[in-house]
Design an enzyme around this catalytic site. Structure first.
Site, short mmCIF file in Angstrom:
data_model
loop_
_atom_site.label_atom_id
_atom_site.label_comp_id
_atom_site.label_asym_id
_atom_site.label_seq_id
_atom_site.Cartn_x
_atom_site.Cartn_y
_atom_site.Cartn_z
N HIS A 91 1.14 -0.03 1.72
CA HIS A 91 1.65 -0.81 0.75
C HIS A 91 0.83 -0.53 -0.61
O HIS A 91 -0.39 -0.50 -0.82
CB HIS A 91 1.32 -2.55 0.97
CG HIS A 91 2.30 -2.99 2.28
ND1 HIS A 91 3.44 -3.51 1.93
CD2 HIS A 91 2.06 -2.79 3.45
CE1 HIS A 91 3.83 -4.03 3.19
NE2 HIS A 91 3.02 -3.37 3.97
N ASP A 102 9.33 -1.56 -1.69
CA ASP A 102 9.76 -2.39 -0.42
C ASP A 102 11.03 -3.49 -0.72
O ASP A 102 11.41 -3.70 -1.94
CB ASP A 102 8.27 -3.42 -0.34
CG ASP A 102 8.45 -4.22 0.75
OD1 ASP A 102 7.41 -3.84 1.63
OD2 ASP A 102 9.07 -5.09 1.19
N ILE A 103 11.71 -3.48 0.27
CA ILE A 103 13.02 -4.50 0.22
C ILE A 103 12.64 -5.86 -0.18
O ILE A 103 13.51 -6.50 -0.68
CB ILE A 103 13.71 -4.32 1.49
CG1 ILE A 103 15.05 -4.35 1.41
CG2 ILE A 103 13.19 -5.07 2.74
CD1 ILE A 103 15.96 -4.05 2.59
N HIS A 112 2.52 2.81 7.13
CA HIS A 112 2.89 2.85 5.69
C HIS A 112 1.71 2.09 4.87
O HIS A 112 1.02 1.23 5.38
CB HIS A 112 4.12 2.09 5.78
CG HIS A 112 4.13 0.64 6.39
ND1 HIS A 112 4.40 0.61 7.75
CD2 HIS A 112 3.94 -0.58 5.75
CE1 HIS A 112 4.33 -0.67 7.84
NE2 HIS A 112 4.19 -1.30 6.72
N GLU A 115 4.39 -5.43 10.76
CA GLU A 115 5.69 -5.50 11.40
C GLU A 115 6.71 -4.56 11.59
O GLU A 115 7.32 -4.40 12.50
CB GLU A 115 6.50 -6.41 10.34
CG GLU A 115 5.78 -8.06 10.11
CD GLU A 115 6.35 -8.43 8.68
OE1 GLU A 115 7.13 -8.29 8.27
OE2 GLU A 115 5.57 -9.66 8.56
N VAL A 116 6.31 -3.45 10.97
CA VAL A 116 6.97 -2.06 11.19
C VAL A 116 5.91 -1.21 11.64
O VAL A 116 5.35 -0.99 10.91
CB VAL A 116 7.81 -1.76 9.93
CG1 VAL A 116 8.45 -0.26 10.09
CG2 VAL A 116 8.84 -2.76 9.16
N ASN A 122 -1.42 -2.75 7.00
CA ASN A 122 -1.48 -3.65 8.17
C ASN A 122 -1.45 -3.00 9.33
O ASN A 122 -0.80 -2.14 9.64
CB ASN A 122 -0.12 -4.60 8.05
CG ASN A 122 -0.53 -5.31 6.69
OD1 ASN A 122 -1.41 -5.97 6.32
ND2 ASN A 122 0.65 -5.65 5.96
P1 AMP Z 1 4.14 -4.64 7.65
O1 AMP Z 1 4.53 -3.90 8.72
O2 AMP Z 1 3.81 -6.05 7.78
O3 AMP Z 1 3.02 -3.84 6.76
O4 AMP Z 1 5.31 -4.68 6.65
C1 AMP Z 1 6.54 -4.06 6.59
C2 AMP Z 1 7.14 -3.99 4.99
O5 AMP Z 1 8.28 -3.21 5.35
C3 AMP Z 1 7.41 -5.46 4.57
O6 AMP Z 1 6.90 -5.57 3.28
C4 AMP Z 1 9.20 -5.23 4.51
O7 AMP Z 1 9.61 -5.86 3.35
C5 AMP Z 1 9.24 -3.66 4.59
N1 AMP Z 1 10.64 -3.34 4.83
C6 AMP Z 1 11.24 -3.62 6.04
N2 AMP Z 1 12.44 -3.11 6.05
C7 AMP Z 1 12.38 -2.23 5.09
C8 AMP Z 1 13.47 -1.41 4.35
N3 AMP Z 1 14.67 -1.21 4.86
N4 AMP Z 1 13.42 -0.99 3.13
C9 AMP Z 1 12.27 -1.28 2.42
N5 AMP Z 1 11.40 -1.83 3.00
C10 AMP Z 1 11.27 -2.53 3.95
#
Ligand code: AMP
Ligand code: ZN
Length: 115
Positions: free
Chosen positions: A101, A30-31, A99, A94-95, A86
């Site tokens: 975690h 994770d970034i 995915h 958020e994305v 999530n």
């Molecule tokens: P969520 O959608 O809330 O489960 O979280 C999205 C996760 O993706 C967050 O923890 C971000 O830090 C992570 N994230 C977003 N962009 C990137 C990226 N380019 N590389 C790695 N992790 C990412």
């Protein structure tokens, strides 16, 4: 999905610290790590969220979970970890590319926190 950041990571079009990759899934750090171990496992296939899962996704999601366990072992999560997906607005996703975690130690995690 051409504008999806995780599709671009899966395709190698933008950089990520990849830990594992096979024909179906990719694992990468994770970034913005919230714990010493914090990586994501994604299907290469664009599935927006867990809410869109269908029976035909069983193989790829089975792979995602077994890879999560394998990478957790290899990254030193000997005493356990938390696995989170999530989903949607209520889940504070958020994305919008499904995915998993994996967050882990060495400290015991707080009882309830959003990753
Ligand atoms: P969520 O959608 O809330 O489960 O979280 C999205 C996760 O993706 C967050 O923890 C971000 O830090 C992570 N994230 C977003 N962009 C990137 C990226 N380019 N590389 C790695 N992790 C990412
Ligand atoms: Zn995608």
């Amino acid at each position: 999905m051409s504008d999806c950041i995780f599709c671009k990571i899966a395709a190698g079009e933008i950089p990520a610290k990849k830990i594992y990759e096979d024909d179906l899934v990719v694992a990468f750090h994770d970034i913005r790590p919230v714990t010493p171990v914090h990586f994501l496992v994604i299907p290469k296939l664009h599935i927006p969220s867990m809410a869109e899962l269908q029976p035909e996704h069983a193989e790829v999601m089975g792979r995602a979970m077994t890879v999560a366990a394998q990478v957790a072992r290899e990254t030193g999560c000997a005493n356990g970890y938390r696995t989170i997906i999530n989903t949607g607005k209520v889940g504070r996703q958020e994305v919008y590319h499904l995915h998993v975690h994996v967050v882990g130690g060495p400290e015991v995690l707080p009882a309830m926190v959003k990753y």
